[in-house]
Every structure is written in structure tokens, then in C-alpha cells.
Design an enzyme around this catalytic site. Structure first.
Site, PDB file in Angstrom:
ATOM      1  N   GLU A   1      -2.538  23.270 -42.987  1.00  0.00           N
ATOM      2  CA  GLU A   1      -2.189  22.159 -43.428  1.00  0.00           C
ATOM      3  C   GLU A   1      -1.608  22.162 -44.852  1.00  0.00           C
ATOM      4  O   GLU A   1      -0.805  21.483 -45.461  1.00  0.00           O
ATOM      5  CB  GLU A   1      -3.515  21.120 -43.885  1.00  0.00           C
ATOM      6  CG  GLU A   1      -3.862  20.515 -42.492  1.00  0.00           C
ATOM      7  CD  GLU A   1      -3.119  19.836 -41.722  1.00  0.00           C
ATOM      8  OE1 GLU A   1      -2.172  19.241 -42.326  1.00  0.00           O
ATOM      9  OE2 GLU A   1      -3.215  19.547 -40.570  1.00  0.00           O
TER      10      GLU A   1
ATOM     11  N   TYR B   1      -4.051  13.548 -48.543  1.00  0.00           N
ATOM     12  CA  TYR B   1      -3.791  13.717 -46.953  1.00  0.00           C
ATOM     13  C   TYR B   1      -4.532  15.219 -46.517  1.00  0.00           C
ATOM     14  O   TYR B   1      -5.254  14.973 -45.444  1.00  0.00           O
ATOM     15  CB  TYR B   1      -2.244  14.156 -46.965  1.00  0.00           C
ATOM     16  CG  TYR B   1      -1.748  14.918 -45.639  1.00  0.00           C
ATOM     17  CD1 TYR B   1      -2.040  14.093 -44.490  1.00  0.00           C
ATOM     18  CD2 TYR B   1      -1.806  16.280 -45.660  1.00  0.00           C
ATOM     19  CE1 TYR B   1      -1.804  14.948 -43.407  1.00  0.00           C
ATOM     20  CE2 TYR B   1      -1.466  17.063 -44.434  1.00  0.00           C
ATOM     21  CZ  TYR B   1      -1.661  16.052 -43.329  1.00  0.00           C
ATOM     22  OH  TYR B   1      -1.491  16.995 -41.978  1.00  0.00           O
TER      23      TYR B   1
ATOM     24  N   ASP C   1       0.266  11.153 -43.666  1.00  0.00           N
ATOM     25  CA  ASP C   1       1.557  11.937 -44.210  1.00  0.00           C
ATOM     26  C   ASP C   1       2.859  10.987 -43.994  1.00  0.00           C
ATOM     27  O   ASP C   1       2.516   9.726 -43.724  1.00  0.00           O
ATOM     28  CB  ASP C   1       1.466  13.107 -43.625  1.00  0.00           C
ATOM     29  CG  ASP C   1       1.770  13.009 -41.826  1.00  0.00           C
ATOM     30  OD1 ASP C   1       1.749  12.097 -41.461  1.00  0.00           O
ATOM     31  OD2 ASP C   1       2.416  13.943 -41.520  1.00  0.00           O
TER      32      ASP C   1
END
Length: 352
Positions: A41, A124, A142
Site C-alpha cells: 500500500e 487511505y 483512493d
DNA sequence: TAGACGTGGCT
DNA sequence: TAGCCAAGTCT
């Protein structure tokens, strides 16, 4: 049957058939190691899947777990990150690994708020790691999700203002189970079907309930706040060509706009700049010639117009303090930003 | 909170 | 082709 209401089930059915196979994803039904979820991520922030793949696998070979990463010198981490961009991510990654190791016993916290408190983890990423690694009831909003959901409801509210509205829509759709798959399904949908341009609405599981598809306006969403272009700034650049075909350059300060990049000496850039008084700021005494036309460049937050002055000086002329000579033939090796290459091209020193 | 922060791919 | 875009965060 045709659903006129968007549901997570419809999306998850689609995901089960069309999910992308990615190096950081566990096989269907399996949960991924939080370390891998987190690492992927962070790497994927503002970065394409394609660019991340290789880095992810090399990084994992070198730093297989969070303790190994935490114990490594930050220089080794930076080296493994080199080329991926946004290097504060790498510093924060290392710092985060150390916090997880020292304060959480080497385990990422299974709590969205606690994740959010870690270095380099924002709204996020906290949602993504929480949902994907721990199956917490969290959403990961996102750019993909913003696009998918704003199209689904034809949201007129522009980004970035619409972020909180979109988050609420995501939460309203969040299924009681499989929150991690829901997050990834939304992102896969945005990346492969509900693309920024030419969305493949015919293939979309949410085509029936999608309001913008119905109205034929899908591609116009999400709305975005008109980026207010900053006020025009102007300045001058001084291009000096020495008799032995060297050009005078200096290095910009390491921080800030074009930080650490090279440039010909120049004035400050300001709205009230007076091109006629510019030579007072020239780096050395010479017969300055003001070139016709000027160089225009648009930065993210303001347009710039540079007047270019040029002078020739004899071989052997020393470089003024803070500047240096570079062989014209070696300009290609300099860290010259585009705007400065435009300046040199305007002065007939270099082709862009 | 607006602006800074990197890079590679696509149109 | 120069500009836009891509799984954001920090200050």
C-alpha cells in the site's frame, strides 16, 4: 435479474470472477500478511501497479519481515527504494517499521485509529491495511474509489471537497463481511472498468444502478475544483557561455521548488519583476544581451515567464561564488529541470 | 490547507 | 508532445 441499487454483493460477485492476481495479494479466501499489505500500500501511493511489482518483490527478498526492516540502516532502505519516487515514503516506512517493532511487539495493530497514528499511514492506507489485512469494517478511499462512487451517484460536489461525502457513500455500501475484498474490488473496478477515460460501462457490474452511466456523463466524473492557476510570476535567467564552451550553472537549494536541481543563475521570480532592471542582478560583469521573446512554463501552482539574457566571456573567467562551469557537451548529464532546459534552448545553448 | 513531493506511461 | 495521470501523506 437487474439490480437498480448498487450492492456490495453484486460487486463481490464480479470480483470473484475478475479479480487481478497481484504479487501482494493472497489467493482467494486467504488473508495476506499485514506486513505485505502495508508495504504494497505504501509503494502503491501515487504509483502504478506496474512500477511497484518489481520493487515489491526485490524489497521483500531483502527485508522479509518488519523486524528485519526495522533493524536495517535507513540507507539500505533508501537504496532499495531508489527510483520509485516520493522518498519520504521510504523514510516513513523505515520509521514505521521501528515503531511497530518497538511499540507493537512486531505486529501491526488491528485497529484503524492505531494504524493511522503510524508514520506514513494516512486515512487511505489505514483503511486499506485494516480491511485487507485484518478484515476490519473499514473503507479505503483512493482515487479509484472516488471515481467509481462519484460516477455511481453522479456526485456534483467537486473534489477534494467531496472526499467526506464519498467516504460516507463507501461506508454505506460496506458489507458486513469481506471488507478487504470489498476494498480491493472497488479498486479493481476503478482500475480496469471504471477508468478515467472511456470507462467500459458495458462490462460493469454496477452499470444498472449507475446514475452517470444512465445519463451518459460517466466520463465527466469526478468533478474537480477548478485548479486556480496562481498569479503569473516573472524573472530573468542569465546564460553565460565561456570561450571554451562552458556554461555557468548553480544548484538550487535542496528543499522546495525544483529542490537540488541545476539552473543558470537568475533573479527571484515575482509578480512585480521588472525585466529592464534585471541586469543589476547578473552573476558577473559582461556585455549582456537581452534575447527576444521569453520562456514560459506552467508549474502546478503558477505560470512563469522568464526573460533570458545571454553573454559571452573569455576562457579562464572564474565562476562567481555559488556557481560553477559545466562543459556545454555535458549539459545532458546535469539535473536540469524542463524549465531550465527551455531557457538554455532559448539561448541556443542546448536543444530540448 | 494549499503546496510539495518523483517517476514512468499514456494520449 | 507537453501535460496529465497513478492504490496519498505530510506540513
Amino acid at each position: 435479474m437487474t439490480d437498480t441499487t448498487a450492492s456490495a454483493d453484486t460487486l463481490l460477485e464480479w470480483y470473484d470472477r475478475h479479480r487481478r492476481s497481484l504479487p501482494w495479494r493472497a489467493p482467494p479466501g486467504k488473508r495476506t500478511d499485514p506486513y505485505r499489505v502495508w508495504l504494497s500500500e505504501i509503494m502503491l501511493q501515487q504509483t502504478t501497479v506496474q512500477a511497484v511489482k518489481g520493487y515489491f518483490e526485490r524489497f521483500l527478498l531483502r527485508f522479509p519481515d518488519v523486524e528485519t526492516l526495522a533493524a536495517a540502516p535507513v540507507e539500505a532502505v533508501m537504496q532499495a527504494w531508489a527510483g520509485l519516487g516520493y522518498y519520504s515514503r521510504a523514510r516513513n516506512l523505515h520509521a514505521c517499521a521501528q515503531v511497530v517493532t518497538s511499540q507493537h511487539g512486531g505486529h501491526f495493530p488491528a485497529d484503524e485509529t492505531a494504524l493511522l497514528a503510524l508514520p506514513g499511514i494516512g486515512a487511505y492506507t489505514a483503511g486499506a491495511v485494516g480491511a485487507i489485512a485484518f478484515d476490519l469494517p473499514a473503507v479505503a478511499v483512493d482515487g479509484n474509489v472516488e471515481r467509481v462512487l462519484s460516477r455511481l451517484v453522479a456526485l456534483e460536489e467537486p473534489l477534494p471537497r467531496a472526499k467526506s461525502t464519498i467516504r460516507k457513500i463507501a461506508l454505506s455500501l460496506l458489507p458486513p463481511k469481506r471488507s478487504g475484498d470489498f476494498a480491493q474490488a472497488l479498486m479493481d473496478l476503478g482500475a480496469t472498468i471504471c477508468t478515467p477515460r472511456k470507462p467500459a460501462c458495458a462490462l460493469c457490474p454496477w452499470s444498472p444502478p449507475c446514475r452517470s452511466r444512465r445519463e451518459g456523463t460517466a466520463e465527466t466524473f469526478p468533478r474537480k475544483e477548478a485548479k486556480k492557476q496562481g498569479a503569473l510570476r516573472r524573472g530573468a535567467a542569465f546564460v553565460v557561455l565561456r570561450g571554451d564552451d562552458h556554461v555557468l550553472l548553480r544548484d538550487r537549494p535542496p528543499r522546495g521548488l525544483l529542490g537540488g536541481m541545476a539552473e543558470p543563475p537568475g533573479t527571484e521570480w515575482s509578480a512585480g519583476f521588472d525585466p529592464d532592471a534585471a541586469t543589476a542582478a547578473a552573476p558577473l560583469d559582461a556585455s549582456w544581451r537581452r534575447l527576444g521573446g521569453n520562456v514560459r512554463h506552467v508549474f502546478t501552482h503558477f505560470p512563469l515567464e522568464l526573460t533570458v539574457y545571454r553573454a559571452e566571456v573569455p576562457a579562464g573567467t572564474p565562476a562567481p561564488a555559488g556557481s560553477r562551469w559545466q562543459a556545454r557537451a555535458l549539459l545532458g548529464q546535469e539535473a536540469l529541470p524542463t524549465v531550465m532546459r527551455k531557457v538554455l534552448a532559448h539561448a541556443d545553448i542546448e536543444g530540448i
